[in-house]
Scaffold this motif. Structure first.
Motif, mmCIF file in Angstrom:
data_model
loop_
_atom_site.group_PDB
_atom_site.id
_atom_site.type_symbol
_atom_site.label_atom_id
_atom_site.label_comp_id
_atom_site.label_asym_id
_atom_site.label_seq_id
_atom_site.Cartn_x
_atom_site.Cartn_y
_atom_site.Cartn_z
ATOM 1 N N ILE A 115 12.113 13.528 1.717
ATOM 2 C CA ILE A 115 10.670 13.348 1.562
ATOM 3 C C ILE A 115 9.927 13.927 2.759
ATOM 4 N N ASP A 116 10.415 13.628 3.971
ATOM 5 C CA ASP A 116 9.765 14.138 5.191
ATOM 6 C C ASP A 116 9.826 15.658 5.269
ATOM 7 N N GLU A 117 11.019 16.234 4.998
ATOM 8 C CA GLU A 117 11.171 17.686 5.099
ATOM 9 C C GLU A 117 10.342 18.424 4.049
ATOM 10 N N ALA A 118 10.093 17.770 2.919
ATOM 11 C CA ALA A 118 9.248 18.363 1.882
ATOM 12 C C ALA A 118 7.764 18.160 2.186
ATOM 13 N N MET A 119 7.494 17.506 3.324
ATOM 14 C CA MET A 119 6.128 17.225 3.771
ATOM 15 C C MET A 119 5.341 16.396 2.750
ATOM 16 N N LEU A 120 6.021 15.382 2.227
ATOM 17 C CA LEU A 120 5.414 14.484 1.261
ATOM 18 C C LEU A 120 5.343 13.079 1.818
ATOM 19 N N LYS A 121 4.570 12.264 1.169
ATOM 20 C CA LYS A 121 4.576 10.823 1.415
ATOM 21 C C LYS A 121 5.451 10.221 0.309
ATOM 22 N N PRO A 122 6.070 9.070 0.555
ATOM 23 C CA PRO A 122 6.923 8.472 -0.476
ATOM 24 C C PRO A 122 6.237 8.359 -1.841
ATOM 25 N N ARG A 123 4.969 8.003 -1.863
ATOM 26 C CA ARG A 123 4.257 7.878 -3.142
ATOM 27 C C ARG A 123 4.220 9.212 -3.898
ATOM 28 N N GLU A 124 4.162 10.340 -3.175
ATOM 29 C CA GLU A 124 4.119 11.661 -3.804
ATOM 30 C C GLU A 124 5.471 12.068 -4.382
ATOM 31 N N ALA A 125 6.525 11.400 -3.951
ATOM 32 C CA ALA A 125 7.875 11.680 -4.457
ATOM 33 C C ALA A 125 8.304 10.654 -5.508
ATOM 34 N N LEU A 126 7.397 9.785 -5.893
ATOM 35 C CA LEU A 126 7.667 8.698 -6.830
ATOM 36 C C LEU A 126 7.386 9.145 -8.258
ATOM 37 N N ARG A 127 8.355 8.954 -9.119
ATOM 38 C CA ARG A 127 8.204 9.312 -10.526
ATOM 39 C C ARG A 127 7.709 8.097 -11.300
ATOM 40 N N GLU A 128 6.718 8.295 -12.151
ATOM 41 C CA GLU A 128 6.169 7.207 -12.962
ATOM 42 C C GLU A 128 6.705 7.245 -14.393
ATOM 43 N N LYS A 129 6.669 8.422 -15.016
ATOM 44 C CA LYS A 129 7.022 8.564 -16.429
ATOM 45 C C LYS A 129 8.497 8.232 -16.671
ATOM 46 N N GLY A 130 8.733 7.349 -17.652
ATOM 47 C CA GLY A 130 10.101 7.018 -18.035
ATOM 48 C C GLY A 130 10.856 6.206 -17.002
ATOM 49 N N THR A 131 10.115 5.467 -16.176
ATOM 50 C CA THR A 131 10.729 4.672 -15.117
ATOM 51 C C THR A 131 10.163 3.249 -15.139
ATOM 52 N N PRO A 132 10.725 2.339 -14.330
ATOM 53 C CA PRO A 132 10.163 0.982 -14.237
ATOM 54 C C PRO A 132 8.951 0.889 -13.301
ATOM 55 N N PHE A 133 8.265 1.988 -13.067
ATOM 56 C CA PHE A 133 7.119 2.049 -12.158
ATOM 57 C C PHE A 133 6.117 0.921 -12.425
ATOM 58 N N VAL A 134 5.672 0.798 -13.666
ATOM 59 C CA VAL A 134 4.661 -0.215 -14.009
ATOM 60 C C VAL A 134 5.243 -1.614 -13.885
ATOM 61 N N ASP A 135 6.437 -1.816 -14.435
ATOM 62 C CA ASP A 135 7.069 -3.140 -14.391
ATOM 63 C C ASP A 135 7.261 -3.637 -12.965
ATOM 64 N N LEU A 136 7.495 -2.725 -12.033
ATOM 65 C CA LEU A 136 7.700 -3.099 -10.631
ATOM 66 C C LEU A 136 6.387 -3.229 -9.862
ATOM 67 N N GLY A 137 5.267 -2.894 -10.512
ATOM 68 C CA GLY A 137 3.963 -3.011 -9.859
ATOM 69 C C GLY A 137 3.742 -1.993 -8.754
ATOM 70 N N LEU A 138 4.394 -0.839 -8.853
ATOM 71 C CA LEU A 138 4.311 0.142 -7.773
ATOM 72 C C LEU A 138 2.971 0.861 -7.706
ATOM 73 N N GLY A 139 2.129 0.709 -8.699
ATOM 74 C CA GLY A 139 0.812 1.325 -8.677
ATOM 75 C C GLY A 139 -0.258 0.416 -8.105
ATOM 76 N N GLU A 140 0.123 -0.801 -7.752
ATOM 77 C CA GLU A 140 -0.847 -1.779 -7.249
ATOM 78 C C GLU A 140 -1.204 -1.505 -5.791
ATOM 79 N N ALA A 141 -2.370 -2.013 -5.393
ATOM 80 C CA ALA A 141 -2.816 -1.876 -4.005
ATOM 81 C C ALA A 141 -1.858 -2.633 -3.088
ATOM 82 N N GLY A 142 -1.713 -2.131 -1.890
ATOM 83 C CA GLY A 142 -0.910 -2.822 -0.888
ATOM 84 C C GLY A 142 0.575 -2.505 -0.922
#
Length: 134
Positions: free
Chosen positions: A47-74
């Motif tokens: 992630i660092d070498e690609a000059m990204l932030k972890p959120r920019e390397a996070l996949r939403e589609k077809g993942t437990p993104f919503v169930d884990l609440g990863l889109g929430e503030a904080g």
């Protein structure tokens, strides 16, 4: 030149990126990251070498993104990294590492930034022609 691709064979973008690398005459090390996930240190380095932030390397589609609440503030970078390690499907793909750099290759043509010049056009799975660079 050496190359490593963190690959998901079920992903069209990942397959096209792998094919572009091979089209450039390179047989990369292929890591199917869903069965062989990176360590915490490797993931943070990618992630660092690609000059990204972890959120920019996070996949939403077809993942437990919503169930884990990863889109929430904080939600912190550490929480995102922990989730990616527990559920590797959350790692966006494909990451490619060459001596010229590390990239998250979405779209697949981004890999051209870190490969030697390709002269012959390449046709992606969907029929789109990639002209490469000289």
């Amino acid at each position: 030149m050496t190359a490593t691709i963190y690959h998901n064979p079920d992903c069209g973008t990942s397959r096209n990126t792998l094919a572009l690398i091979r089209h450039a005459g390179i047989e990369p090390t292929v890591i199917e990251y869903l069965t062989t996930p990176p360590s915490r240190e490797q993931l943070i380095r990618l992630i660092d070498e690609a000059m990204l932030k972890p959120r920019e390397a996070l996949r939403e589609k077809g993942t437990p993104f919503v169930d884990l609440g990863l889109g929430e503030a904080g939600i912190t970078d550490d929480i995102i990294i922990d989730a990616m390690l527990k559920y590797p499907i959350l790692i966006n793909r494909p990451f490619v590492v060459t001596p010229c750099g590390t990239r998250l290759c979405r779209p697949s043509e981004i890999v051209l930034d870190i490969l030697p010049a390709i002269i012959q056009p390449f046709t992606k799975e969907d029929g789109q022609v990639v002209l490469g660079h000289l």
